[in-house]
Motif scaffolding. Structure first.
Motif, PDB file in Angstrom:
ATOM      1  N   LYS A   1      -8.726   6.792  -6.636  1.00  0.00           N
ATOM      2  CA  LYS A   1      -9.031   6.825  -5.205  1.00  0.00           C
ATOM      3  C   LYS A   1      -9.249   5.421  -4.642  1.00  0.00           C
ATOM      4  N   ASN A   2      -9.166   4.417  -5.491  1.00  0.00           N
ATOM      5  CA  ASN A   2      -9.434   3.044  -5.062  1.00  0.00           C
ATOM      6  C   ASN A   2      -8.448   2.575  -4.009  1.00  0.00           C
ATOM      7  N   ASP A   3      -8.846   1.572  -3.242  1.00  0.00           N
ATOM      8  CA  ASP A   3      -7.909   0.883  -2.354  1.00  0.00           C
ATOM      9  C   ASP A   3      -6.992   0.039  -3.228  1.00  0.00           C
ATOM     10  N   ILE A   4      -5.699   0.401  -3.273  1.00  0.00           N
ATOM     11  CA  ILE A   4      -4.747  -0.290  -4.149  1.00  0.00           C
ATOM     12  C   ILE A   4      -3.442  -0.532  -3.408  1.00  0.00           C
ATOM     13  N   ALA A   5      -2.925  -1.729  -3.550  1.00  0.00           N
ATOM     14  CA  ALA A   5      -1.550  -2.040  -3.164  1.00  0.00           C
ATOM     15  C   ALA A   5      -0.830  -2.426  -4.447  1.00  0.00           C
ATOM     16  N   GLY A   6       0.482  -2.266  -4.482  1.00  0.00           N
ATOM     17  CA  GLY A   6       1.136  -2.577  -5.743  1.00  0.00           C
ATOM     18  C   GLY A   6       2.636  -2.674  -5.651  1.00  0.00           C
ATOM     19  N   LYS A   7       3.238  -3.028  -6.774  1.00  0.00           N
ATOM     20  CA  LYS A   7       4.698  -3.096  -6.866  1.00  0.00           C
ATOM     21  C   LYS A   7       5.103  -2.861  -8.306  1.00  0.00           C
ATOM     22  N   THR A   8       6.038  -1.931  -8.487  1.00  0.00           N
ATOM     23  CA  THR A   8       6.610  -1.684  -9.806  1.00  0.00           C
ATOM     24  C   THR A   8       7.850  -2.553  -9.982  1.00  0.00           C
ATOM     25  N   GLY A   9       8.284  -2.679 -11.217  1.00  0.00           N
ATOM     26  CA  GLY A   9       9.495  -3.442 -11.491  1.00  0.00           C
ATOM     27  C   GLY A   9      10.156  -2.984 -12.769  1.00  0.00           C
ATOM     28  N   THR A  10      11.480  -2.878 -12.746  1.00  0.00           N
ATOM     29  CA  THR A  10      12.250  -2.500 -13.930  1.00  0.00           C
ATOM     30  C   THR A  10      13.519  -3.343 -13.939  1.00  0.00           C
ATOM     31  N   THR A  11      13.829  -3.955 -15.070  1.00  0.00           N
ATOM     32  CA  THR A  11      15.014  -4.813 -15.115  1.00  0.00           C
ATOM     33  C   THR A  11      16.221  -4.056 -15.653  1.00  0.00           C
ATOM     34  N   GLN A  12      17.362  -4.736 -15.637  1.00  0.00           N
ATOM     35  CA  GLN A  12      18.625  -4.108 -16.044  1.00  0.00           C
ATOM     36  C   GLN A  12      18.533  -3.587 -17.478  1.00  0.00           C
ATOM     37  N   ASP A  13      19.109  -2.420 -17.696  1.00  0.00           N
ATOM     38  CA  ASP A  13      19.113  -1.754 -18.997  1.00  0.00           C
ATOM     39  C   ASP A  13      17.694  -1.431 -19.478  1.00  0.00           C
ATOM     40  N   ASN A  14      16.762  -1.365 -18.538  1.00  0.00           N
ATOM     41  CA  ASN A  14      15.382  -0.953 -18.840  1.00  0.00           C
ATOM     42  C   ASN A  14      14.734  -1.807 -19.929  1.00  0.00           C
TER      43      ASN A  14
ATOM     44  N   LYS B   1       0.851  -1.197   0.000  1.00  0.00           N
ATOM     45  CA  LYS B   1       0.000   0.000   0.000  1.00  0.00           C
ATOM     46  C   LYS B   1       0.887   1.247   0.000  1.00  0.00           C
ATOM     47  N   SER B   2       1.977   1.191   0.753  1.00  0.00           N
ATOM     48  CA  SER B   2       2.903   2.329   0.815  1.00  0.00           C
ATOM     49  C   SER B   2       3.546   2.606  -0.536  1.00  0.00           C
ATOM     50  N   THR B   3       3.729   1.550  -1.334  1.00  0.00           N
ATOM     51  CA  THR B   3       4.280   1.735  -2.677  1.00  0.00           C
ATOM     52  C   THR B   3       3.400   2.670  -3.491  1.00  0.00           C
ATOM     53  N   VAL B   4       2.094   2.545  -3.291  1.00  0.00           N
ATOM     54  CA  VAL B   4       1.138   3.386  -4.009  1.00  0.00           C
ATOM     55  C   VAL B   4       1.026   4.772  -3.374  1.00  0.00           C
ATOM     56  N   GLU B   5       1.060   4.818  -2.052  1.00  0.00           N
ATOM     57  CA  GLU B   5       0.835   6.092  -1.357  1.00  0.00           C
ATOM     58  C   GLU B   5       2.055   6.997  -1.363  1.00  0.00           C
TER      59      GLU B   5
END
Length: 744
Positions: free
Chosen positions: A632-645, A614-618
């Motif tokens: 405004k939805n209740d959302i938790a999440g995680k982003t991801g990026t690999t080497q050299d994009n 949740k903190s990732t989103v907030e």
């Protein structure tokens, strides 16, 4: 007197000629009747007519999303035929349908005298609905002589037998279920669904007249290809209905003043809604049916047996997901190409292009034929008209295969899956940007590096093994001497060597150095064991870089694992098919959700990780969900990026839906030029965001969009109540500078 007449040679010759002709005609007629030119179907065969039927693929609410067929056919009953449809057919094709016994002798006489003798082409034909039905059911064969006569006589015999067995209503039903319409469509229901996206009983007068009008010439009066010509033919049908008393002139004029409005549905393999999903369902369906036989022990045929496949897909959500993807990917593709400018690798990197050429099937064929590299290149350099995919609209250009390769090397692709976390039921599925040109499925086939979306599994293991959420870890970069001096790096704003983050801050801001340190502290074997408990079967490197997501995992496995955070710690296996029925509605097989029997971790761990995401989103890497997209939805999440994009990821978790999105170039040698453009928050997150923006506007999705996370326990909230970061004190800064190298 008669003897005298027959003494005349010409009369005798005429008599013998006529007699011979009559004798030949009778023998010819009898030979057809008794099957000399091919067996005629008997009454028993006609009583049990069986036609190939398309398998229907339905969404979770019974909305058709596709078909598998050789001939697109979908039978219905007489009660489904609107009266104006029947009237249009009879008025246009067979006005004496209710009077004749299959062959209309009055019409045949008219054809003979007016059409043949007087050459009046406007006199109409002699065919009847029943004759056409016989032709539709059994087709026509080619003979060396008299093909037309033989076929028409055979059809007349069959038509009379049909009339003996079936009522007029049954004949009309059989006709409407077998007659061919444009675009390889058989039967009125399939035509209604394809051209107007509705069932037969919902067809308006105009739509019914349009479809009946196409029967005169399927191609010429195809409303998709020739709308003006089709409308003129529709008006002829309406005028025929007026002529024979089936329609008032007033209503006919009203209808003729209306344009034909189509809602064309592509049910073929490459087009239409959810083509990647339909292909995956087909693969699974074939495997399932190998284990299930018909009552007579024969094998089911998905192309002919008219099966009904109920899937988990949400038709409306899939539409919105495809819209969201197209809106974002078109803009992203433009930014991507602009970022490279004249230095685009697909234009300037010869090795890249050569490697792409060598991966082609045609290259392998040329090699087997013994062609040299120069000969192969020469063959691939030949120019021809090729249709090319472009976001702004497909174009056809005269280019070579080499040019085509360079064209397609530039495109970014995507994959997205959205599942119900408590069951694994797949609600939306995007395997790529366009199935016609990019067949590779990035949900079920691709295993791309998952980047920072792997980190929650590392932190889950840490919490599960007693590391407290408020434990502080330094952001300082460490060189691991036993790993070829490997030094995990952070983003520039995280390079303060004296800064310490809690696990929550580290995860929400995706700090690489801390992820590796947490992995080191908890141990690689425990993380691997935890990942296996979450249902992920992909091969793992079991090396320190694993913490940064250097391993490839399929989207659907990742989705099943993330579902555990809103499913009592239990992972699920995403599934597509809920049940399969035969054409009569008899159940062939049904399927229950595959949910892990036991939680992969305790509920304390689950709540902690959910709060972290949740903190990732907030306040972490996914804050643009709030700032840019105003969700405004209740959302938790995680982003991801690999080497050299090279890979951008986003995991979006809401209480009743878990969504995984990936974006990258199919060619792994091509990444994004900058992290600002290539990070998961910029490439993958917007598809999720746009989907939720659209869903928020539709009350149908309220159970998803308005759902709320349960409140975490007091224990969890207390254990996470600490300052997210702190700096080393003076003495630690003074004496800790040298601790930049260690063994993992």
């Amino acid at each position: 007197m008669i003897k005298t007449i027959f003494k005349k040679k010409w009369i005798k010759w005429l008599f013998y000629t006529i007699s011979g002709f009559l004798f030949f005609s009778i023998c010819f007629y009898v030979s057809i009747y008794f099957g000399f030119w091919g067996k005629l179907p008997d009454k028993e065969e006609l009583s049990s007519l069986k036609q190939a039927e398309a398998t229907q693929v339905l969404d979770k609410d019974g909305h058709m999303i596709g078909k598998y067929y050789i001939y697109d056919r979908q039978p219905i009953s007489y009660e489904d035929l609107p009266q104006h449809l029947i009237d249009a057919l009879v008025a246009t094709e067979d006005v004496r349908f209710y009077e004749h016994d299959g062959v209309d002798n009055t019409s045949l006489l008219r054809v003979f005298f007016k059409t043949i003798l007087l050459r009046d082409k406007s006199s109409g034909g002699g065919s009847t609905i029943t004759l056409q039905l016989a032709k539709n059911l059994f087709g026509r064969k080619k003979y060396k002589l008299f093909s037309t006569v033989i076929n028409k006589l055979k059809e007349s015999f069959v038509a009379k037998r049909i009339e003996d067995i079936y009522s007029k209503k049954e004949i009309l039903t059989l006709y409407f279920n077998t007659v061919p319409f444009p675009d390889n469509t058989y039967g009125i229901e399939s035509a209604a669904q394809k051209f107007f996206n509705k069932s037969t009983h919902q067809l308006t007068l105009s739509e019914a007249a349009t479809l009946v009008g196409t029967l005169k010439a399927n191609h010429s009066y195809n409303p998709r290809l020739f709308p003006e010509r089709s409308q003129l033919r529709r008006d002829v049908v309406l005028q025929q209905m007026v002529k024979y008393g089936y329609l008032s002139a007033h209503r006919s004029n009203q209808t003729m003043s209306q344009p034909i409005v189509m809602d064309y549905q592509y049910f073929n393999h490459d087009l239409g809604l959810a083509p990647y999903f339909r292909e995956e369902v087909k693969k699974e369906l074939i495997n399932i049916l190998e284990k299930h036989k018909k009552p007579d022990s024969s094998t089911y045929d998905i192309y002919n047996d008219g099966l009904i496949v109920h899937t988990t897909l949400d038709y409306k959500m899939q539409i919105l997901a495809e819209e969201a993807m197209k809106e974002h990917m078109q803009v992203l593709q433009n930014d991507y190409e602009k970022s490279f400018g004249s230095a685009a690798p697909w234009k300037n990197n010869k090795d890249l292009v050569q490697n792409a050429i060598k991966s082609l099937k045609i290259y392998a064929i040329y090699k087997e034929q013994g062609l040299t590299e120069a000969q192969i290149e020469d063959s691939l350099s030949a120019k021809k008209d090729i249709e090319l995919f472009e976001w702004s609209g497909n174009i056809t250009q005269k280019i070579s295969s080499l040019d085509s390769i360079q064209h397609y090397l530039k495109f970014l692709n995507t994959g997205m899956i959205a599942i119900e976390p408590t069951t694994g039921a797949v609600q939306a599925y995007l395997g790529g940007i366009d199935y016609r040109y990019f067949k590779y499925d990035h949900v079920s086939q691709s295993e791309r590096q998952v980047g920072s979306t792997f980190k929650p599994f590392v932190y889950t293991t840490a919490i599960e093994n007693g590391i407290k959420p408020c434990s502080y870890f330094s952001t300082k970069e460490i060189t691991y001497t036993n790993l070829d001096n490997w030094t995990p790096k952070n983003a520039s704003e995280q390079n303060d060597p004296y800064l310490n983050f809690t696990l929550e801050k580290a995860l929400s801001n995706s700090v690489n150095t801390i992820a590796v340190k947490v992995l080191n502290k908890v141990g690689i074997p425990k993380v691997v064991d935890q990942v296996r408990k979450l249902g992920i079967t992909a091969t793992l490197s079991e090396e320190p870089a694993m913490a940064l997501g250097t391993d490839g995992i399929k989207l659907k496995e990742l989705a099943g694992a993330y579902a555990s955070y809103v499913n009592e710690g239990k992972s699920v296996k995403p599934y597509y098919i809920s049940r399969i029925e035969d054409k009569n509605g008899r159940l062939i097989a049904s399927f229950e959700p595959e949910i892990a029997e036991t939680p992969a971790y305790n509920d304390y761990t689950r709540q902690v990780l959910l709060e972290m995401m949740k903190s990732t989103v907030e306040q972490g890497t996914a804050t643009r969900l709030r700032t840019t997209y105003n969700l405004k939805n209740d959302i938790a999440g995680k982003t991801g990026t690999t080497q050299d994009n090279k890979d951008g990821w986003f995991v979006g978790i809401t209480p009743n839906l878990v969504t995984i999105t990936w974006v990258g170039n199919d060619n792994y040698n091509i990444g994004f030029k900058t992290t600002a453009l290539g990070q998961g928050a910029n490439t993958a997150l917007p598809i999720f965001a746009k989907l939720y923006q659209k869903m928020n506007l539709d009350s149908t999705f309220d159970p998803i969009t308005k759902s709320k996370f349960e409140e975490s326990s007091k224990e969890v909230l207390k254990d996470m109540d600490c300052k997210p970061e702190k700096r080393d004190n003076f003495f630690k800064r003074l004496f800790g500078k040298k601790k930049k190298k260690k063994r993992f």
